[in-house]
Scaffold this motif. Structure first.
Motif, PDB file in Angstrom:
ATOM      1  N   THR A 158      -7.535  12.999  16.093  1.00 53.75           N
ATOM      2  CA  THR A 158      -7.554  14.138  17.053  1.00 53.75           C
ATOM      3  C   THR A 158      -8.561  14.209  18.091  1.00 53.75           C
ATOM      4  O   THR A 158      -8.443  14.685  19.148  1.00 53.75           O
ATOM      5  N   SER A 159      -9.535  13.390  17.666  1.00 57.71           N
ATOM      6  CA  SER A 159     -10.869  13.393  18.738  1.00 57.71           C
ATOM      7  C   SER A 159     -10.617  11.822  19.532  1.00 57.71           C
ATOM      8  O   SER A 159     -11.357  11.889  20.517  1.00 57.71           O
TER       9      SER A 159
ATOM     10  N   LYS B 223      -9.941   4.346  20.743  1.00 60.01           N
ATOM     11  CA  LYS B 223     -11.109   5.089  20.363  1.00 60.01           C
ATOM     12  C   LYS B 223     -12.078   4.894  21.545  1.00 60.01           C
ATOM     13  O   LYS B 223     -12.988   5.610  21.526  1.00 60.01           O
ATOM     14  N   ALA B 224     -11.879   4.153  22.500  1.00 54.05           N
ATOM     15  CA  ALA B 224     -12.613   3.988  23.606  1.00 54.05           C
ATOM     16  C   ALA B 224     -12.559   5.136  24.544  1.00 54.05           C
ATOM     17  O   ALA B 224     -13.326   5.504  25.476  1.00 54.05           O
ATOM     18  N   ASN B 225     -11.333   6.139  24.439  1.00 53.40           N
ATOM     19  CA  ASN B 225     -11.038   7.154  25.033  1.00 53.40           C
ATOM     20  C   ASN B 225     -12.529   8.436  24.826  1.00 53.40           C
ATOM     21  O   ASN B 225     -12.822   9.256  25.797  1.00 53.40           O
TER      22      ASN B 225
ATOM     23  N   PHE C  30     -15.059  12.930  26.813  1.00 56.40           N
ATOM     24  CA  PHE C  30     -13.637  12.579  26.426  1.00 56.40           C
ATOM     25  C   PHE C  30     -13.049  12.063  27.708  1.00 56.40           C
ATOM     26  O   PHE C  30     -12.920  12.867  28.754  1.00 56.40           O
ATOM     27  N   LEU C  31     -12.465  10.731  27.792  1.00 52.01           N
ATOM     28  CA  LEU C  31     -11.997  10.155  28.958  1.00 52.01           C
ATOM     29  C   LEU C  31     -10.856   9.480  28.728  1.00 52.01           C
ATOM     30  O   LEU C  31     -10.936   8.363  28.044  1.00 52.01           O
TER      31      LEU C  31
ATOM     32  N   ALA D  98      -9.601  20.048  19.908  1.00 49.96           N
ATOM     33  CA  ALA D  98      -8.956  21.228  19.629  1.00 49.96           C
ATOM     34  C   ALA D  98      -7.565  21.414  20.025  1.00 49.96           C
ATOM     35  O   ALA D  98      -6.569  22.143  19.374  1.00 49.96           O
ATOM     36  N   VAL D  99      -7.179  21.077  21.324  1.00 44.36           N
ATOM     37  CA  VAL D  99      -6.080  21.139  21.734  1.00 44.36           C
ATOM     38  C   VAL D  99      -4.885  20.332  20.930  1.00 44.36           C
ATOM     39  O   VAL D  99      -3.627  20.910  20.710  1.00 44.36           O
ATOM     40  N   ASN D 100      -5.415  19.210  20.715  1.00 49.13           N
ATOM     41  CA  ASN D 100      -4.600  18.274  19.656  1.00 49.13           C
ATOM     42  C   ASN D 100      -4.129  18.807  18.399  1.00 49.13           C
ATOM     43  O   ASN D 100      -3.216  18.868  17.991  1.00 49.13           O
TER      44      ASN D 100
END
Length: 165
Positions: A101-102, A113-115, A122-123, A138-140
């Motif tokens: 989720t993160s 994972k690089a996001n 978060f990008l 949280a949105v996920n």
């Protein structure tokens, strides 16, 4: 008992925490028909990092501090109170598998994972979506818990991004 704090301070903090949890869970249960929570393994998260004599743990003091924070927040009691109050009012709690989720973009669904640049940023490398990492997660979690396949099942089962996709 912690060093330096009189016993009544700890008891007062516990009463204040319990009061806050009752007020907050009542507010959520009255306002919403369902709540979506991460299916966290709190017992595993708060396990000791001491290790053994042969293989001592690493960052034991830091892990002990994290454990104290997790246990002091009483996440499990919050979940129990919320579940009971929603059930009483005819609502449900849906628990979502927190894996990925993160690191998954809440806009395009790209998982990398690089996001997750760091703890706060978060990008998405695919679509360029930028957000606070916790907000994106949280949105996920909300999306995974409110999809028809997840929302039709009530409290208890673990539902992740893969299954709800």
């Amino acid at each position: 008992m912690s060093k330096g704090a009189p016993p009544h301070d700890a008891a007062k903090a516990a009463r204040q925490r319990l009061h806050w949890q009752h007020v907050t869970t009542t507010r959520i249960a009255k306002r919403f028909g369902a709540a979506v929570l991460e299916d966290l393994k709190i017992r595993n998260m708060s396990a000791s990092a001491k290790g053994t004599v042969e293989e001592p743990g690493k960052n034991v003091a830091r892990k002990a501090g994290l454990n104290r924070s997790i246990l002091a927040a009483a996440w499990y009691r919050f979940e129990l109170l919320l579940t009971d109050k929603l059930a009483f009012l005819g609502g449900t709690v849906v628990k979502v598998d927190p894996r990925y989720t993160s690191v998954t973009c809440s806009k395009c669904g790209s998982r990398d994972k690089a996001n997750r640049e760091n703890q706060a940023k978060f990008l998405c490398l695919s679509c360029g979506h930028a957000d606070h990492a916790d907000v994106n997660a949280a949105v996920n979690i909300l999306l995974a818990g409110t999809r028809p396949s997840a929302a039709s099942e009530t409290s208890g089962g673990s539902r992740g991004l893969e299954r709800a996709a």
